[in-house]
Design an enzyme around this catalytic site. Structure first.
Site, mmCIF file in Angstrom:
data_model
loop_
_atom_site.group_PDB
_atom_site.id
_atom_site.type_symbol
_atom_site.label_atom_id
_atom_site.label_comp_id
_atom_site.label_asym_id
_atom_site.label_seq_id
_atom_site.Cartn_x
_atom_site.Cartn_y
_atom_site.Cartn_z
ATOM 1 N N CYS A 107 -5.984 22.756 17.629
ATOM 2 C CA CYS A 107 -5.903 23.326 18.963
ATOM 3 C C CYS A 107 -5.289 22.380 19.981
ATOM 4 O O CYS A 107 -5.881 22.092 21.007
ATOM 5 C CB CYS A 107 -7.290 23.764 19.404
ATOM 6 S SG CYS A 107 -8.494 22.462 19.148
ATOM 7 N N TYR A 128 -1.778 6.993 3.702
ATOM 8 C CA TYR A 128 -2.276 7.160 5.072
ATOM 9 C C TYR A 128 -2.319 8.636 5.485
ATOM 10 O O TYR A 128 -2.051 8.994 6.628
ATOM 11 C CB TYR A 128 -1.455 6.324 6.068
ATOM 12 C CG TYR A 128 -1.403 4.863 5.701
ATOM 13 C CD1 TYR A 128 -2.551 4.075 5.785
ATOM 14 C CD2 TYR A 128 -0.228 4.271 5.235
ATOM 15 C CE1 TYR A 128 -2.522 2.733 5.422
ATOM 16 C CE2 TYR A 128 -0.195 2.935 4.868
ATOM 17 C CZ TYR A 128 -1.340 2.168 4.967
ATOM 18 O OH TYR A 128 -1.309 0.851 4.598
ATOM 19 N N GLY A 182 0.846 -1.189 0.000
ATOM 20 C CA GLY A 182 0.000 0.000 0.000
ATOM 21 C C GLY A 182 0.881 1.239 0.000
ATOM 22 O O GLY A 182 1.042 1.928 -1.002
#
Ligand code: LLP
Length: 425
Positions: free
Chosen positions: A352, A382, A284
């Site tokens: 944040c 990913y 992948g």
């Protein structure tokens, strides 16, 4: 990585397209994908493993164009949800070349797999055998494999090591679970066991664990033959082929790995008196990771007593990998020429929390300033597939570049998209 060409004024081109132009046209943050690089990487797998069926692991990154490219390059697909499956099949991907994985497949996943007629379902637990046996329609047989945990520790981070006994995937070789599952599957008239599967982990940079896996899996194939009198025709070694995220980092040399795996398999089978099974692999990250680049705009530069923070307009919502696995990237300035010497800076995201850092020790020109454009290489795998909706910033678009043209593949998630899902008032 995606082959870049230097342009004037400090800009770079990928696939013949200026990165600064992509940022202007599509906005930032944006994921760029070099189609030529993806295709070249698919071919490198065929060259290294000419006898193997190569399945692209869709979890790394999937969109319709990507499914189309890998199909054109002669690859099958590894999916792990009805979502990945439906996107691929409705794009025209042949279902018989798709394998369904998952340690907790939902009824919907299994139904979709049976309805579309996927090539293989990889069984991951005893409970799945029973569920699948009753779900297969009368009069048909579903080809299945068994996912084995061979007891091998490999992978770039504890969270992505899946070959050991003490983790949630597969059926253990050591405690006999794999043998039990095989015996039970062989008893099911609607299931046809065609082979064994293992996936050791991800971001593996050495050949050794793969060779060890071949030995253990051949041992299990021999035991199945001895106990049940059948020769399983397929062996799937999964994915995990590691890549470099920063210059100088190690990567797995697949051109060298292929022949070594082939030799180990041939020797092991000869010694056990087994025919060599059809090899399957599932890369992948190594197919798409180096083909991707993230582009961000610098929004703030802050010099504290400890360091220089360069804050950009994306962060852990489009790339959670630094926060999850401690991975560090190597951002670079693009679109502006400067003679300023490099200085160490911390590239932080916009979210944040203090842990939202994309690159802890980035080497950037000392005169870095708001409005600058940063390119983060090796962002294809990913990233979008693990992007979140954190702080409702909307997920970035994906733009493909090839032959001097940029083309939108996935549009930016808009505030309207976000609002339209919120139906509760
Ligand atoms: N096959 C199976 C059954 C898998 O579970 C995976 C990845 C692959 C193949 C493909 O592995 P690859 O060649 O991409 O390493 N989010 C993590 C990686 C998780 C990998 C999950 N399984 C990361 O960003 O590093």
């Amino acid at each position: 990585p995606a082959s870049t060409t230097p342009l004037a004024h400090g800009d770079l081109a990928v696939g013949g397209v200026s990165l600064a132009e992509v940022a202007d046209r599509f906005g930032t943050p944006v994921y760029l994908l070099d189609e030529g690089e993806v295709r070249a990487r698919c071919r490198a797998y065929h060259d290294a493993f000419p006898e193997a069926a190569v399945l692209y692991a869709a979890k790394a990154f999937l969109c319709r164009a990507m499914a189309h490219w890998v199909e054109e390059e002669g690859m099958g697909l590894d999916v792990c949800s009805a979502g990945e499956l439906e996107l691929a099949v409705t794009t025209g991907f042949p279902p018989e070349h798709i394998v369904l994985h998952g340690n907790a497949k939902s009824p919907y996943d299994l139904q979709a797999a049976l309805r579309f007629g996927v090539g293989r379902i990889v069984i991951d637990s005893p409970s799945e055998i029973a569920r699948l046996a009753v779900a297969v329609p009368e009069g048909s047989r579903q080809k299945v494999m068994v996912r084995v945990a061979p007891g091998i520790a490999a992978g770039g981070h504890a969270k992505i090591r899946t070959g050991t006994d003490d983790q949630k995937f597969g059926l253990s070789l050591a405690d006999g679970s794999a043998h039990h599952a095989i015996a039970r599957i062989l008893d099911q008239p609607h299931l046809e066991l065609v082979g064994l599967h293992c996936h050791l982990g991800s971001q593996i940079t050495s050949a050794k664990p793969y060779l060890a896996a071949v030995r253990r899996m051949v041992g299990l194939l021999a035991r199945v033959r001895d106990q049940h009198g059948i020769t399983l025709p397929e062996l799937d070694l999964g994915g995990g082929y590691g890549i470099a995220y920063r210059p100088g980092e190690p990567a797995l040399d697949i051109a060298a790995l292929g022949p070594r795996v082939r030799a180990e398999l041939a020797d092991g089978c000869a010694a056990a008196g087994l025919p060599v099974p059809r090899l399957i692999i599932e890369p992948g990250r190594a197919v798409v990771g180096p083909a991707g680049i993230s582009l961000y705009r610098v929004l703030a530069v802050k010099r504290t007593g400890h360091r220089t923070f360069v804050a950009v307009d994306g962060g852990m919502s489009d790339n959670p990998r630094p926060a999850l696995y401690g991975v560090r990237y190597a951002p670079r300035l693009v679109g502006r020429a400067t003679a300023a010497p490099l200085a160490t800076a911390t590239v932080a995201g916009r979210h944040c929390e203090a842990g939202d850092v994309l690159a802890g020790e980035a080497e950037l020109p000392g005169d870095i300033r708001p409005g600058d454009l940063l390119a983060v290489p090796v962002a294809g795998a990913y990233h979008l597939s693990m992007a979140s909706g954190y702080n409702l910033v909307g997920r970035p678009p994906v733009v493909a570049v090839a032959d001097g043209r940029a083309r939108l593949l996935v549009r930016r998630e808009s505030l309207d998209d976000i609002r339209s899902r919120d139906v509760g008032l």
